[in-house]
Scaffold this active site. Structure first.
Site, PDB file in Angstrom:
ATOM      1  N   HIS A 448     -13.230 -35.063  47.541  1.00 17.55           N
ATOM      2  CA  HIS A 448     -12.858 -34.325  48.844  1.00 17.55           C
ATOM      3  C   HIS A 448     -12.915 -35.172  49.994  1.00 17.55           C
ATOM      4  O   HIS A 448     -13.676 -35.388  50.762  1.00 17.55           O
ATOM      5  CB  HIS A 448     -14.041 -33.277  48.983  1.00 17.55           C
ATOM      6  CG  HIS A 448     -14.069 -32.127  47.878  1.00 17.55           C
ATOM      7  ND1 HIS A 448     -14.910 -31.459  47.706  1.00 17.55           N
ATOM      8  CD2 HIS A 448     -13.379 -32.117  46.629  1.00 17.55           C
ATOM      9  CE1 HIS A 448     -14.903 -30.605  46.616  1.00 17.55           C
ATOM     10  NE2 HIS A 448     -13.812 -30.966  45.909  1.00 17.55           N
ATOM     11  N   MET A 449     -11.532 -35.661  50.193  1.00 14.57           N
ATOM     12  CA  MET A 449     -11.289 -36.566  51.615  1.00 14.57           C
ATOM     13  C   MET A 449     -10.697 -35.453  52.794  1.00 14.57           C
ATOM     14  O   MET A 449      -9.736 -34.755  52.394  1.00 14.57           O
ATOM     15  CB  MET A 449     -10.690 -37.720  51.511  1.00 14.57           C
ATOM     16  CG  MET A 449     -11.348 -38.823  50.454  1.00 14.57           C
ATOM     17  SD  MET A 449     -11.436 -38.305  48.789  1.00 14.57           S
ATOM     18  CE  MET A 449      -9.767 -38.463  48.501  1.00 14.57           C
TER      19      MET A 449
END
Lengths: 516, 166
Positions: A448-449
């Protein structure tokens, strides 16, 4: 054994009309479109489908290749090589370094994610509204969420698809009296093959590849796979198209378009904008990188679990969500698990003999610090230093998750940091709280960036408007998790899709301006 | 993805490490494990490929002062001791290389069909079974969802953009 990497799986079948791969290029090309979308994941595929249905002439460029469900096999490492950017070996530099993973295929990371489909939490939207000037965002996103959920078939799991590893997680949560919920996932009767992370081989996961991508194609969009975009072309501050190259052949491809949408994810979107010469007056482009640091523990039980039979992450433990922690069972194939163990030789063999009695459980931590993406020689490099507070929260999460697993009957727990020794009971787990575990010893990963082109109304503090239009640029939008002003504490796919839907509505409403 | 081939040095060093890193039952699969590592490295960034190859040369030559022979020639207890020295080595580079070798080789080891079979891990028949079950039990729902994917459902009802070409 494995699939020969020189023989792309797409050769096994004919690509649909309007999908062009490296084999379709026999020279340099110049293409025209109303809209060019760079990236075909949660954001890119969604906005492409919505705009194509509304009558826009849309081209989607995707760096990865085009695969179909029948190409997704049980060959784990072949799937990783084909579907993950850099074979999954990308790293944010810091102490500890954080391994992050991105999909690189038509469908983007939705092809390799776990399929969790959660709306942005109310408290997050309230904060965006209150502190970041995104007035009315919750109300405006509501119909977008509904639409996305209809399209990707967000639904709870069928009970028969839930595997023993998830049932043990539930048993542990129930024993502790902790809140646990059934995961909502983008799946149409998930069959429980537990291969989400390697391309769903049953077609049940409604990734962009099997939902928004075919929809976009159906309404006339063209998809060019195997194209690396070098830069966005521009005239002054106005984006005019893109310039890229076809992987393998080096043929040049130029797209002239009236609107350019960058949807390459929070690592590559800022780098693309920077190397195209766009600057943000806010100084925030590439900054504000959030990662939802994630660690895993491995619990060994006396009885067979056979966690690879059953759905991936059927439940989430939400007891500690207010403290930024979510827990889930996340089975992985033996090869991926083996590479995470420090053991070797006979010890590794003895440990792996317990594979079918293992439960792999992970946690997502809502981070309180941010990193940044720097563009070095045109390529992105992420830097992220795990905050002490987040490391402490992760340690607390490991203790809580271990307690849960012991409550479910685990006999031994292997920890995600080097040299810590194994746990054999809840007291061992609680003793961890008093131990100093240096940050460099943690094994932290993430998928999850977020946040590197944050949206907001204040152009001195945000890179884009709330619709993703880049401030101080014309005809240039962002449609991916780069837009998130803050981490959201849950899986981001549905938020990305909802924001892209809202952005598409904005473009349609202002079509005359965008097409002039 | 770039084509990657082990250098002779890399291949020999890695081959000599199979008994150190893999379980005894995998030692006969050494050549296949080392070849599989090349596939994995081929998908990784070039900087990592180069770093890994350079590290293996350093590993190979680093044995000379201590054992008067290269690491690729070490066997048994000496190979084990030398790897352990890198594993707990004086710098993070030593430790990272040892860890990297361990990770890559363990991955490749348990990607061998014989090793998966030993663990009872047989995903292909399981996938076939559950795929068939889904298409049988939920056929109507699956077809409905497939149809929904393409059915008209405009975001702005009644709006159809007319393009104005320059």
């Amino acid at each position: 054994m494995g699939i020969d990497p020189a023989r792309p799986a797409l050769l096994e079948g004919t690509a649909p009309r309007n999908v062009f791969t490296r084999r379709d290029h026999h020279g340099d090309s110049v293409l025209d479109a109303d809209v060019v979308v760079i990236g075909s994941g949660a954001g890119g595929a969604t906005i492409a489908a919505e705009l194509a249905e509304a009558g826009f002439d849309v081209i989607v460029l995707e760096e990865g290749s085009y695969y179909q469900t029948r190409d997704f096999t049980a060959d784990t490492s072949a799937m990783v090589r084909q579907l993950y950017r850099d074979g999954g070996a990308t790293m944010a530099l810091g102490s500890p370094p954080i391994l992050y993973q991105e999909g690189r295929a038509v469908g983007g990371s939705t092809v390799i994610n776990g399929g969790m489909s959660w709306r942005t939490p109310d408290k997050v939207l309230a904060r965006w509204d209150r502190e970041l000037g995104l007035s009315g965002i919750a109300r405006e996103l509501e119909p977008c969420f509904e639409r996305v959920e209809r399209r990707i078939h967000t639904a709870p799991m069928d009970p028969e698809a839930i595997g023993n590893d998830n049932l043990l997680l539930k048993q542990g949560a129930d024993a502790k009296g902790w809140k646990l919920i059934g995961n909502l996932r983008n799946q149409a009767h998930c069959a429980g093959s537990n291969r989400c992370a390697f391309g769903c081989p049953t077609g049940a996961k409604q990734s962009a590849l099997v939902s928004y991508v075919p929809r976009a194609l159906h309404y006339g969009a063209r998809i060019y796979a195997d194209v690396h975009v070098d830069h966005i072309t521009r005239h002054g501050k106005r984006a005019t198209g893109v310039y890229g190259r076809v992987s393998g052949s080096g043929h040049r491809i130029t797209v002239r378009a009236r609107l350019v949408v960058a949807a390459c994810g929070a690592i590559h979107t800022p780098a693309l904008l920077v190397r195209s010469g766009f600057r943000s007056p806010s100084g925030q482009l590439g900054k504000n990188l959030s990662m939802h640091p994630n660690v895993k523990v491995v619990a060994i039980f006396d009885e067979d679990v056979t966690g690879w039979k059953g759905a991936h992450q059927a439940f989430q433990v939400r007891e500690f969500q207010d403290q930024g922690l979510l827990f889930a069972a996340v089975n992985m194939p033996p090869s991926i698990l083996a590479m995470s163990f420090p053991q070797r030789g006979a010890q590794l063999g003895q440990l792996m003999q317990h594979y079918d009695r293992m439960v792999l459980a992970g946690m997502l931590c809502e981070d309180t610090t941010t990193g940044r993406v720097r563009t070095i020689n045109g390529q992105p490099q992420a830097f992220y230093q795990l905050a002490e507070a987040d490391a402490a929260n992760l340690k607390r999460g490991v203790v809580l998750l271990s307690e849960l697993l012991f409550a479910a009957g685990a006999k031994r727990i292997l920890l995600p940091f080097h040299g810590a020794g194994d746990l054999y009971g809840p007291d061992d787990a609680r003793r961890l709280l008093n131990r100093d575990i240096p940050a460099r010893g943690w094994e932290v990963v993430t998928v999850h960036m977020m946040g590197t082109a944050r949206m907001g109304t204040d152009r001195t503090a945000a890179v884009t408007s709330s619709f993703g239009q880049v401030h101080d640029a014309d005809r240039l939008m962002v449609a991916d998790a780069s837009l998130f002003p803050t981490p959201i504490g849950v899986n981001p796919m549905e938020t990305i899709m909802a924001l892209a839907t809202r952005a598409a509505g904005h473009v349609i409403d202002n079509a005359t301006r965008f097409l002039s | 993805m770039t084509a990657y081939r082990h250098s002779d040095t890399a291949r020999q060093v890695l081959r000599s490490l199979v008994p150190v890193i893999c379980p005894p039952e995998a030692v006969l699969l050494g050549d296949a494990i080392v070849e599989h590592m090349a596939l994995t490295l081929g998908a990784s960034p070039q900087v990592l490929q180069r770093g890994f190859a350079t590290g293996l040369v350093a590993y190979d030559l680093g044995a000379l002062p201590r054992y008067a022979r290269r690491a690729r020639s070490l066997r048994g207890e000496r190979a084990e001791r030398y790897y352990a020295w890198w594993e707990h080595g004086p710098t993070s580079l030593h430790r990272q290389l040892a860890r990297g070798i361990n990770q890559l080789m363990s991955l490749s080891c348990y990607e061998q069909p014989e090793m998966m079979e030993r663990l009872g891990y047989r995903p292909a028949p399981w996938i076939a079974e559950v795929t068939q079950r889904r298409l049988t039990v939920y056929r109507d729902d699956v077809q409905r969802q497939d149809a929904q994917i393409l059915a008209p459902d405009p975001l702005r009802p009644g709006v159809r953009v007319k393009r104005e070409r320059a």
